[in-house]
Design a protein around this motif. Structure first.
Motif, short mmCIF file in Angstrom:
data_model
loop_
_atom_site.label_atom_id
_atom_site.label_comp_id
_atom_site.label_asym_id
_atom_site.label_seq_id
_atom_site.Cartn_x
_atom_site.Cartn_y
_atom_site.Cartn_z
N MET A 1 0.85 -1.16 0.00
CA MET A 1 0.00 0.00 0.00
C MET A 1 0.90 1.22 0.00
O MET A 1 1.83 1.32 0.79
CB MET A 1 -0.89 -0.06 1.24
N ILE A 5 -1.51 8.07 5.57
CA ILE A 5 -2.64 7.89 6.48
C ILE A 5 -2.77 9.19 7.27
O ILE A 5 -1.82 9.65 7.88
CB ILE A 5 -2.46 6.69 7.41
N SER A 39 3.76 -0.62 7.26
CA SER A 39 3.32 -0.99 5.92
C SER A 39 2.66 -2.36 5.97
O SER A 39 2.75 -3.09 6.95
CB SER A 39 4.51 -1.02 4.97
N ASP A 45 -2.84 -7.01 7.89
CA ASP A 45 -2.90 -5.92 8.86
C ASP A 45 -1.63 -5.08 8.81
O ASP A 45 -0.54 -5.60 8.52
CB ASP A 45 -3.07 -6.46 10.28
N LEU A 46 -1.80 -3.78 9.11
CA LEU A 46 -0.64 -2.90 9.24
C LEU A 46 0.22 -3.39 10.39
O LEU A 46 -0.30 -3.84 11.41
CB LEU A 46 -1.07 -1.46 9.52
N GLU A 49 0.45 -1.40 14.13
CA GLU A 49 -0.83 -0.69 14.03
C GLU A 49 -0.64 0.73 14.59
O GLU A 49 0.13 0.93 15.54
CB GLU A 49 -1.90 -1.41 14.84
N LEU A 74 -6.91 6.87 4.40
CA LEU A 74 -5.77 6.73 3.50
C LEU A 74 -5.97 7.67 2.33
O LEU A 74 -7.03 7.68 1.69
CB LEU A 74 -5.67 5.29 2.99
N THR A 81 -6.97 1.21 -0.74
CA THR A 81 -8.00 1.47 0.27
C THR A 81 -7.50 1.05 1.64
O THR A 81 -6.62 0.20 1.76
CB THR A 81 -9.31 0.73 -0.06
N LEU A 82 -8.09 1.63 2.66
CA LEU A 82 -7.78 1.28 4.04
C LEU A 82 -8.99 0.53 4.60
O LEU A 82 -10.09 1.07 4.64
CB LEU A 82 -7.52 2.55 4.85
N THR A 86 -11.91 2.20 11.09
CA THR A 86 -11.17 3.45 10.87
C THR A 86 -11.53 4.55 11.86
O THR A 86 -10.88 5.60 11.86
CB THR A 86 -11.37 3.96 9.43
N LEU A 100 -6.47 -2.51 11.11
CA LEU A 100 -6.35 -1.82 9.83
C LEU A 100 -5.49 -2.62 8.85
O LEU A 100 -4.46 -3.17 9.22
CB LEU A 100 -5.73 -0.43 10.02
N SER A 101 -5.96 -2.67 7.63
CA SER A 101 -5.18 -3.34 6.58
C SER A 101 -5.32 -2.58 5.29
O SER A 101 -6.17 -1.72 5.14
CB SER A 101 -5.64 -4.79 6.39
#
Length: 101
Positions: A1, A5, A39, A45-46, A49, A74, A81-82, A86, A100-101
């Motif tokens: 991604m 953010i 990332s 998932d981020l 996080e 994002l 997309t996020l 959110t 979040l991913s």
């Protein structure tokens, strides 16, 4: 991604009144990343996080705030997309995102 953010805070009515009333202690003036989002590969998932805190100008966290919300989004020209939750409610002045991913 690939993208940036961004985060925004929404103050509840009691928090707005509290912020406008003169008082001793912490009056939040800034939303600060305490853990920068990492990332991730699409669908993962981020890692780590993101975590944000409501702080005053001196960097003190408003530990009395457990009602306001923080939203992340994002912004990217590439169409990424996020996904995940959110918007979260702060707990003791800290907003922690967990899926979040």
């Amino acid at each position: 991604m690939v993208g940036l953010i961004v985060a925004t805070v929404t103050l509840s009515a009691p928090a707005i009144a509290q912020a406008l009333a003169p008082k001793a202690g912490v009056t939040p003036t800034q939303l600060v990343w305490t853990t920068q989002p990492g990332s991730a590969v699409a669908g993962s998932d981020l890692s780590p996080e993101p975590v944000l805190a409501l702080e005053d100008a001196s960097g003190n966290v408003d530990t009395t705030d457990s009602s306001d919300t923080v939203t992340v989004a994002l912004t990217t020209p590439g169409g990424a997309t996020l996904a995940g939750t959110t918007t979260v409610t702060v707990e003791d002045g800290v907003a922690t995102f967990t899926d979040l991913s």
